[in-house]
Design an enzyme around this catalytic site. Structure first.
Site, PDB file in Angstrom:
ATOM      1  N   TRP A   1      -6.983  -9.669  -4.654  1.00  0.00           N
ATOM      2  CA  TRP A   1      -8.296  -9.775  -3.990  1.00  0.00           C
ATOM      3  C   TRP A   1      -9.406  -9.144  -4.827  1.00  0.00           C
ATOM      4  CZ3 TRP A   1      -3.857  -7.756  -1.854  1.00  0.00           C
ATOM      5  CH2 TRP A   1      -3.676  -6.396  -1.998  1.00  0.00           C
TER       6      TRP A   1
ATOM      7  N   GLU B   1      -8.910  -5.691   3.120  1.00  0.00           N
ATOM      8  CA  GLU B   1      -9.077  -4.379   3.747  1.00  0.00           C
ATOM      9  C   GLU B   1      -8.475  -4.358   5.151  1.00  0.00           C
ATOM     10  OE1 GLU B   1      -9.860  -1.456   2.756  1.00  0.00           O
ATOM     11  OE2 GLU B   1     -10.394  -2.011   0.722  1.00  0.00           O
TER      12      GLU B   1
ATOM     13  N   THR C   1      -0.692  -0.565   5.838  1.00  0.00           N
ATOM     14  CA  THR C   1       0.347  -1.393   5.206  1.00  0.00           C
ATOM     15  C   THR C   1       0.179  -1.275   3.693  1.00  0.00           C
ATOM     16  OG1 THR C   1      -0.075  -2.927   7.012  1.00  0.00           O
ATOM     17  CG2 THR C   1       1.403  -3.682   5.330  1.00  0.00           C
TER      18      THR C   1
ATOM     19  N   LEU D   1       2.988  -8.170   9.769  1.00  0.00           N
ATOM     20  CA  LEU D   1       2.002  -7.162   9.349  1.00  0.00           C
ATOM     21  C   LEU D   1       1.761  -6.138  10.460  1.00  0.00           C
ATOM     22  CD1 LEU D   1      -0.781  -9.120   7.390  1.00  0.00           C
ATOM     23  CD2 LEU D   1       0.774  -7.405   6.501  1.00  0.00           C
ATOM     24  N   GLY D   2       2.234  -6.438  11.669  1.00  0.00           N
ATOM     25  CA  GLY D   2       2.102  -5.494  12.783  1.00  0.00           C
ATOM     26  C   GLY D   2       0.676  -5.374  13.295  1.00  0.00           C
ATOM     27  N   TYR D   3       0.496  -4.564  14.312  1.00  0.00           N
ATOM     28  CA  TYR D   3      -0.839  -4.295  14.873  1.00  0.00           C
ATOM     29  C   TYR D   3      -1.629  -5.590  15.115  1.00  0.00           C
ATOM     30  CZ  TYR D   3       0.417   0.303  13.238  1.00  0.00           C
ATOM     31  OH  TYR D   3       1.076   1.460  13.019  1.00  0.00           O
TER      32      TYR D   3
ATOM     33  N   TYR E   1     -14.589   3.001   8.324  1.00  0.00           N
ATOM     34  CA  TYR E   1     -13.968   2.966   6.994  1.00  0.00           C
ATOM     35  C   TYR E   1     -14.120   1.574   6.360  1.00  0.00           C
ATOM     36  CZ  TYR E   1     -10.769   2.162   3.295  1.00  0.00           C
ATOM     37  OH  TYR E   1     -10.274   1.750   2.085  1.00  0.00           O
TER      38      TYR E   1
ATOM     39  N   ASP F   1      -9.961   6.441   1.884  1.00  0.00           N
ATOM     40  CA  ASP F   1      -8.649   6.041   2.407  1.00  0.00           C
ATOM     41  C   ASP F   1      -7.646   7.156   2.079  1.00  0.00           C
ATOM     42  OD1 ASP F   1      -8.146   5.844  -0.286  1.00  0.00           O
ATOM     43  OD2 ASP F   1      -7.360   3.806  -0.226  1.00  0.00           O
TER      44      ASP F   1
ATOM     45  N   CYS G   1      -2.356  10.311  -9.212  1.00  0.00           N
ATOM     46  CA  CYS G   1      -2.387  11.450  -8.299  1.00  0.00           C
ATOM     47  C   CYS G   1      -1.518  11.102  -7.085  1.00  0.00           C
ATOM     48  CB  CYS G   1      -3.837  11.727  -7.875  1.00  0.00           C
ATOM     49  SG  CYS G   1      -4.045  13.332  -7.110  1.00  0.00           S
TER      50      CYS G   1
ATOM     51  N   CYS H   1      -4.520  12.511 -16.209  1.00  0.00           N
ATOM     52  CA  CYS H   1      -5.614  12.328 -15.248  1.00  0.00           C
ATOM     53  C   CYS H   1      -6.961  12.648 -15.892  1.00  0.00           C
ATOM     54  CB  CYS H   1      -5.381  13.246 -14.051  1.00  0.00           C
ATOM     55  SG  CYS H   1      -6.737  13.193 -12.872  1.00  0.00           S
TER      56      CYS H   1
ATOM     57  N   CYS I   1      -9.873  19.961 -12.122  1.00  0.00           N
ATOM     58  CA  CYS I   1      -9.137  19.922 -10.850  1.00  0.00           C
ATOM     59  C   CYS I   1      -8.638  21.314 -10.439  1.00  0.00           C
ATOM     60  CB  CYS I   1      -7.974  18.940 -10.977  1.00  0.00           C
ATOM     61  SG  CYS I   1      -7.019  18.825  -9.462  1.00  0.00           S
TER      62      CYS I   1
HETATM   63 FE1  SF4 Z   1      -4.604  14.724  -8.947  1.00  0.00          FE
HETATM   64 FE2  SF4 Z   1      -5.910  16.843  -9.867  1.00  0.00          FE
HETATM   65 FE3  SF4 Z   1      -3.614  16.157 -10.963  1.00  0.00          FE
HETATM   66 FE4  SF4 Z   1      -5.760  14.630 -11.318  1.00  0.00          FE
HETATM   67  S1  SF4 Z   1      -5.452  16.689 -12.048  1.00  0.00           S
HETATM   68  S2  SF4 Z   1      -3.662  13.934 -10.839  1.00  0.00           S
HETATM   69  S3  SF4 Z   1      -6.784  14.864  -9.345  1.00  0.00           S
HETATM   70  S4  SF4 Z   1      -3.913  16.829  -8.876  1.00  0.00           S
END
Ligand code: SF4
Length: 359
Positions: free
Chosen positions: A28, A45, A51, A88-90, A128, A146, A198, A208, A214
């Protein structure tokens, strides 16, 4: 933890750069920087609520093949939409999906409103979804949150308040970080980072783009975030299903459930109410569509809904045609059962009855 305006710009830029290189290809989606079809975004969405992406893929493709535009979906029969939604339920969501398509087709000339406020007025679109569609389909400055984004933001700021209490704080911090440049791609970048880097148990912090900033990673608590408030155990309800066979041709009785309430508008093997405590047999039997010589099949059928577990015992009986034909509902062959929109719990009841039937 406080980020300056400069920090925020840097974080957004590194996230978008990461997205350009590592984004997931989903049916999508459009390519980074391009604007996708709002119908596709909205449909995905709604399907994705509670799901997984893997489950939704084939359903999304099947819906688009059958109803390529929102106006096609608006013209579809509700039963066909519910049938295509099976698994898909609901189901309330499928009914609202159909209602929403009709409203867009008739009141908006087939064009989705392009703001969060406008989208919120449509059936089945909550805060949302309005936010996600506004950002992704219309590149509006909106910050959907989300489950994936919740995890990333709670870790970035090392937020230790458990869910759901921490939600407003996550929403506020996430909104403050959202850039005005490519907010749709930025939202999808966070979703993808949460899904692929993450991840819930073992975040791959080493790859990351936000590792240097972080707080969760720096303090070593990232894998434990977000914290969750302990859930109450789900109660169990019990009930009977009545497997009724017409003697002359072996057809089975199914009927449509009332529009309102759980599994509203779908088909069922007739049943008693589902109760918290087992009622005396005569009460349960008084809820059968007919009084008959019931024989109880071995075993029970178990199913778990969002708010409770259900255990159903199945009673079977065969009726002569003159009695059977007095009953409301549809008489179907076993093969014909697949033409009815039966929710998962009813499919389980059918399988159970076919396995253990003695009549
Ligand atoms: Fe997640 Fe922080 Fe690790 Fe990045 S550095 S993967 S935001 S915990």
């Amino acid at each position: 933890m406080h980020f300056t305006q400069q920090d925020r710009q840097r974080l957004a830029a590194s996230m978008l750069e990461w997205y350009d290189r590592h984004h997931r290809t989903l049916p999508w989606r459009s390519e980074p920087g391009e604007t996708p079809d709002p119908y596709h975004v909205w449909l995905s969405e709604i399907m994705l609520q509670q799901t997984t992406v893997q489950t939704v893929g084939p359903y999304f493709a099947a819906f688009l093949k059958r109803w390529p535009a929102v106006t096609d979906l608006a013209n579809a029969e509700l039963d066909d939409v519910l049938h295509a939604w099976q698994g898909l339920g609901y189901y309330a969501r499928a009914r609202n999906l159909h209602k929403c398509a009709k409203v867009v087709a008739t009141d908006y000339d087939g064009v989705f409103p392009d703001t969060e406020e406008g989208l919120l007025k449509l059936p089945g679109i909550g805060p949302y979804t309005a936010c996600a569609v506004a950002a992704i389909a219309f590149n509006r400055h909106a910050s959907p949150v989300d489950g994936n984004i919740e995890r990333v933001i709670s870790r970035l700021f090392a937020l230790e308040t458990p869910l759901p209490d921490v939600k407003p704080e996550i929403k506020e911090k996430s909104a403050a970080l959202t850039p005005s440049n490519r907010p749709g791609d930025y939202a999808q970048a966070l979703m993808d980072l949460g899904a692929t880097v993450c991840t819930p148990r073992n975040p791959a912090c080493g790859i990351c783009p936000w590792q240097a900033d972080c707080e969760g990673r720096k303090s070593g608590i990232a894998p434990d975030l977000p914290k969750k408030r302990k859930k109450e155990p789900k109660p169990t309800r019990v009930g009977y299903a009545f497997w009724i066979r017409r003697e002359d041709d072996g057809r089975i009785l199914v009927r449509r459930r009332p529009e309102k309430g759980l599994l509203g508008g779908l088909y069922e093997v007739p049943g008693s109410d589902w109760r918290a405590i087992e009622a005396p047999d005569d009460v349960m039997l008084s809820e059968a569509p007919v009084s008959a010589e019931w024989s109880e099949l071995d075993g029970t059928v178990g199913h778990t809904f969002t708010h409770f577990h259900l255990t159903v015992s199945v009673l079977a009986a065969t009726l002569p045609a003159h009695e059977a034909d007095q009953l409301d509902g549809s008489w179907t062959t076993i093969d014909g059962l697949s033409d009815f929109a039966l929710p998962t719990v009813m499919k389980k009841i059918v399988r159970h009855a076919l396995k253990y039937r003695s009549v």
